[in-house]
Design a protein around this motif. Structure first.
Motif, PDB file in Angstrom:
ATOM      1  N   LYS A  89       0.824  -1.205   0.000  1.00 43.70           N
ATOM      2  CA  LYS A  89       0.000   0.000   0.000  1.00 43.70           C
ATOM      3  C   LYS A  89       0.862   1.261   0.000  1.00 43.70           C
ATOM      4  O   LYS A  89       0.581   2.223  -0.717  1.00 43.70           O
ATOM      5  N   GLY A  90       1.942   1.284   0.776  1.00 45.61           N
ATOM      6  CA  GLY A  90       2.832   2.433   0.833  1.00 45.61           C
ATOM      7  C   GLY A  90       3.518   2.691  -0.510  1.00 45.61           C
ATOM      8  O   GLY A  90       3.580   3.831  -0.987  1.00 45.61           O
ATOM      9  N   VAL A  91       4.005   1.641  -1.134  1.00 46.09           N
ATOM     10  CA  VAL A  91       4.678   1.783  -2.422  1.00 46.09           C
ATOM     11  C   VAL A  91       3.673   2.219  -3.491  1.00 46.09           C
ATOM     12  O   VAL A  91       3.987   3.058  -4.348  1.00 46.09           O
ATOM     13  N   GLU A  92       2.463   1.672  -3.453  1.00 45.96           N
ATOM     14  CA  GLU A  92       1.434   2.067  -4.422  1.00 45.96           C
ATOM     15  C   GLU A  92       1.055   3.541  -4.267  1.00 45.96           C
ATOM     16  O   GLU A  92       0.815   4.232  -5.260  1.00 45.96           O
ATOM     17  N   LEU A  93       0.997   4.034  -3.031  1.00 47.30           N
ATOM     18  CA  LEU A  93       0.692   5.453  -2.808  1.00 47.30           C
ATOM     19  C   LEU A  93       1.759   6.353  -3.428  1.00 47.30           C
ATOM     20  O   LEU A  93       1.445   7.342  -4.104  1.00 47.30           O
ATOM     21  N   ILE A  94       3.027   5.995  -3.191  1.00 54.15           N
ATOM     22  CA  ILE A  94       4.117   6.795  -3.756  1.00 54.15           C
ATOM     23  C   ILE A  94       4.099   6.694  -5.284  1.00 54.15           C
ATOM     24  O   ILE A  94       4.272   7.696  -5.988  1.00 54.15           O
ATOM     25  N   HIS A  95       3.875   5.508  -5.798  1.00 58.16           N
ATOM     26  CA  HIS A  95       3.816   5.285  -7.250  1.00 58.16           C
ATOM     27  C   HIS A  95       2.696   6.117  -7.880  1.00 58.16           C
ATOM     28  O   HIS A  95       2.899   6.781  -8.908  1.00 58.16           O
ATOM     29  N   ASP A  96       1.535   6.073  -7.262  1.00 57.63           N
ATOM     30  CA  ASP A  96       0.396   6.829  -7.803  1.00 57.63           C
ATOM     31  C   ASP A  96       0.650   8.335  -7.762  1.00 57.63           C
ATOM     32  O   ASP A  96       0.278   9.066  -8.687  1.00 57.63           O
ATOM     33  N   LYS A  97       1.289   8.807  -6.702  1.00 59.03           N
ATOM     34  CA  LYS A  97       1.589  10.231  -6.593  1.00 59.03           C
ATOM     35  C   LYS A  97       2.596  10.658  -7.672  1.00 59.03           C
ATOM     36  O   LYS A  97       2.418  11.692  -8.327  1.00 59.03           O
ATOM     37  N   LEU A  98       3.628   9.862  -7.866  1.00 62.86           N
ATOM     38  CA  LEU A  98       4.620  10.160  -8.908  1.00 62.86           C
ATOM     39  C   LEU A  98       3.961  10.141 -10.287  1.00 62.86           C
ATOM     40  O   LEU A  98       4.154  11.051 -11.091  1.00 62.86           O
ATOM     41  N   LYS A  99       3.154   9.120 -10.532  1.00 63.03           N
ATOM     42  CA  LYS A  99       2.507   8.989 -11.840  1.00 63.03           C
ATOM     43  C   LYS A  99       1.533  10.140 -12.092  1.00 63.03           C
ATOM     44  O   LYS A  99       1.497  10.705 -13.181  1.00 63.03           O
ATOM     45  N   SER A 100       0.773  10.542 -11.093  1.00 59.26           N
ATOM     46  CA  SER A 100      -0.177  11.648 -11.284  1.00 59.26           C
ATOM     47  C   SER A 100       0.548  12.967 -11.506  1.00 59.26           C
ATOM     48  O   SER A 100       0.093  13.812 -12.279  1.00 59.26           O
ATOM     49  N   THR A 101       1.702  13.145 -10.869  1.00 61.03           N
ATOM     50  CA  THR A 101       2.497  14.355 -11.085  1.00 61.03           C
ATOM     51  C   THR A 101       3.026  14.403 -12.512  1.00 61.03           C
ATOM     52  O   THR A 101       2.964  15.444 -13.172  1.00 61.03           O
ATOM     53  N   LEU A 102       3.506  13.274 -13.005  1.00 62.90           N
ATOM     54  CA  LEU A 102       4.019  13.218 -14.374  1.00 62.90           C
ATOM     55  C   LEU A 102       2.899  13.405 -15.396  1.00 62.90           C
ATOM     56  O   LEU A 102       3.092  14.066 -16.421  1.00 62.90           O
ATOM     57  N   VAL A 103       1.741  12.843 -15.109  1.00 65.42           N
ATOM     58  CA  VAL A 103       0.591  13.024 -16.009  1.00 65.42           C
ATOM     59  C   VAL A 103       0.157  14.486 -16.023  1.00 65.42           C
ATOM     60  O   VAL A 103      -0.200  15.033 -17.068  1.00 65.42           O
ATOM     61  N   ALA A 104       0.221  15.142 -14.879  1.00 67.05           N
ATOM     62  CA  ALA A 104      -0.133  16.564 -14.818  1.00 67.05           C
ATOM     63  C   ALA A 104       0.826  17.413 -15.650  1.00 67.05           C
ATOM     64  O   ALA A 104       0.445  18.476 -16.140  1.00 67.05           O
ATOM     65  N   LYS A 105       2.049  16.948 -15.821  1.00 66.23           N
ATOM     66  CA  LYS A 105       3.029  17.663 -16.645  1.00 66.23           C
ATOM     67  C   LYS A 105       2.927  17.304 -18.125  1.00 66.23           C
ATOM     68  O   LYS A 105       3.715  17.778 -18.926  1.00 66.23           O
ATOM     69  N   GLY A 106       1.946  16.452 -18.479  1.00 67.19           N
ATOM     70  CA  GLY A 106       1.695  16.155 -19.899  1.00 67.19           C
ATOM     71  C   GLY A 106       2.134  14.778 -20.352  1.00 67.19           C
ATOM     72  O   GLY A 106       2.019  14.452 -21.530  1.00 67.19           O
ATOM     73  N   LEU A 107       2.637  13.956 -19.458  1.00 69.22           N
ATOM     74  CA  LEU A 107       3.099  12.625 -19.830  1.00 69.22           C
ATOM     75  C   LEU A 107       1.910  11.685 -20.008  1.00 69.22           C
ATOM     76  O   LEU A 107       0.997  11.658 -19.185  1.00 69.22           O
ATOM     77  N   GLU A 108       1.928  10.927 -21.105  1.00 71.39           N
ATOM     78  CA  GLU A 108       0.884   9.933 -21.357  1.00 71.39           C
ATOM     79  C   GLU A 108       1.549   8.619 -21.727  1.00 71.39           C
ATOM     80  O   GLU A 108       2.591   8.612 -22.377  1.00 71.39           O
ATOM     81  N   GLN A 109       0.924   7.533 -21.334  1.00 68.19           N
ATOM     82  CA  GLN A 109       1.451   6.222 -21.692  1.00 68.19           C
ATOM     83  C   GLN A 109       0.965   5.847 -23.087  1.00 68.19           C
ATOM     84  O   GLN A 109      -0.199   6.063 -23.428  1.00 68.19           O
ATOM     85  N   VAL A 110       1.871   5.295 -23.894  1.00 63.30           N
ATOM     86  CA  VAL A 110       1.508   4.807 -25.225  1.00 63.30           C
ATOM     87  C   VAL A 110       0.885   3.427 -25.027  1.00 63.30           C
ATOM     88  O   VAL A 110       1.509   2.532 -24.456  1.00 63.30           O
ATOM     89  N   GLU A 111      -0.344   3.296 -25.482  1.00 63.11           N
ATOM     90  CA  GLU A 111      -1.080   2.054 -25.257  1.00 63.11           C
ATOM     91  C   GLU A 111      -0.755   1.014 -26.317  1.00 63.11           C
ATOM     92  O   GLU A 111      -1.138   1.152 -27.475  1.00 63.11           O
ATOM     93  N   VAL A 112      -0.008  -0.008 -25.931  1.00 63.10           N
ATOM     94  CA  VAL A 112       0.208  -1.194 -26.757  1.00 63.10           C
ATOM     95  C   VAL A 112       0.051  -2.405 -25.848  1.00 63.10           C
ATOM     96  O   VAL A 112       0.480  -2.394 -24.695  1.00 63.10           O
ATOM     97  N   ARG A 113      -0.582  -3.437 -26.368  1.00 57.80           N
ATOM     98  CA  ARG A 113      -0.824  -4.650 -25.584  1.00 57.80           C
ATOM     99  C   ARG A 113      -0.447  -5.862 -26.405  1.00 57.80           C
ATOM    100  O   ARG A 113      -0.390  -5.795 -27.638  1.00 57.80           O
ATOM    101  N   ALA A 114      -0.251  -6.961 -25.729  1.00 59.53           N
ATOM    102  CA  ALA A 114      -0.005  -8.225 -26.412  1.00 59.53           C
ATOM    103  C   ALA A 114      -1.230  -8.545 -27.269  1.00 59.53           C
ATOM    104  O   ALA A 114      -2.371  -8.396 -26.830  1.00 59.53           O
ATOM    105  N   GLY A 115      -0.971  -8.924 -28.507  1.00 58.02           N
ATOM    106  CA  GLY A 115      -2.064  -9.234 -29.432  1.00 58.02           C
ATOM    107  C   GLY A 115      -2.347  -8.114 -30.420  1.00 58.02           C
ATOM    108  O   GLY A 115      -3.003  -8.324 -31.437  1.00 58.02           O
ATOM    109  N   ASP A 116      -1.852  -6.906 -30.143  1.00 54.92           N
ATOM    110  CA  ASP A 116      -2.033  -5.793 -31.081  1.00 54.92           C
ATOM    111  C   ASP A 116      -1.134  -5.997 -32.297  1.00 54.92           C
ATOM    112  O   ASP A 116      -0.064  -6.610 -32.202  1.00 54.92           O
TER     113      ASP A 116
END
Length: 180
Positions: A105-132
């Motif tokens: 839970k602690g690591v997920e909280l830090i991860h989510d905070k880092l990810k939301s900060t990066l997303v707020a700065k304009g970062l987006e994940q490129v969506e590719v999945r197995a099978g595409d």
């Protein structure tokens, strides 16, 4: 009026007939002062319009370049943070294997905070999945392996590393394995 124009006018006043290469006489029409000034005005007006259009294009181009610069100004910092984000993803996978819920839970909280900060700065994940279907414009093929099934031939079998984009520009391509 310039001195060249006055000298030219004097030459026209003095000579109204000239010989051309064939020896024929041509009548040189004398331009009045008003006509000469009208021509000069038309030339200057044309120069002005061209210069004004060029300046407008310059303003538009520099404005667009500034907007693009502001969009990608954080690119270096975001690129430096991507390995940290990857490490968090790997850490969460490994902590999930253990039974330590509080640590997870602690690591997920830090991860989510880092990810939301990066997303707020304009970062987006490129969506590719197995099978595409594999598209070299949006993913980087690391290797090819024999496809587990006929459906996966020429398609993505596994995503090794996530890709990210900043605005419309991909700053890190996803690394994938393709079925052969």
């Amino acid at each position: 009026m310039t001195t060249e124009n006055t000298e030219f006018d004097q030459e026209l006043d003095d000579v109204t007939l000239e010989n051309n290469a064939n020896g024929e006489q041509l009548i040189v029409e004398e331009l009045s002062v008003e006509e000469q000034l009208a021509q000069d005005l038309a030339k200057e007006k044309d120069k002005f319009l061209r210069l004004f259009a060029e300046f407008e294009n310059y303003k538009k181009r520099t404005s667009k370049e500034r907007i693009d610069l502001f969009k990608t100004a954080n690119q270096e910092v975001l690129l430096a943070m991507l390995p940290v984000l990857d490490d968090f993803d790997r850490a969460i996978v490994e902590i999930n294997k253990s039974d330590d819920e509080i640590l997870l839970k602690g690591v997920e909280l830090i991860h989510d905070k880092l990810k939301s900060t990066l997303v707020a700065k304009g970062l987006e994940q490129v969506e590719v999945r197995a099978g595409d279907a594999f598209n070299a414009d949006f993913a980087e093929a690391i290797t090819q392996i024999p496809a587990p099934s006929d459906k996966l031939k020429g398609k993505i079998v596994d995503v090794i590393e996530k890709g990210y984009k900043l605005g419309d520009k991909i700053i890190r391509f996803p690394k994938v394995v393709i079925g052969n």
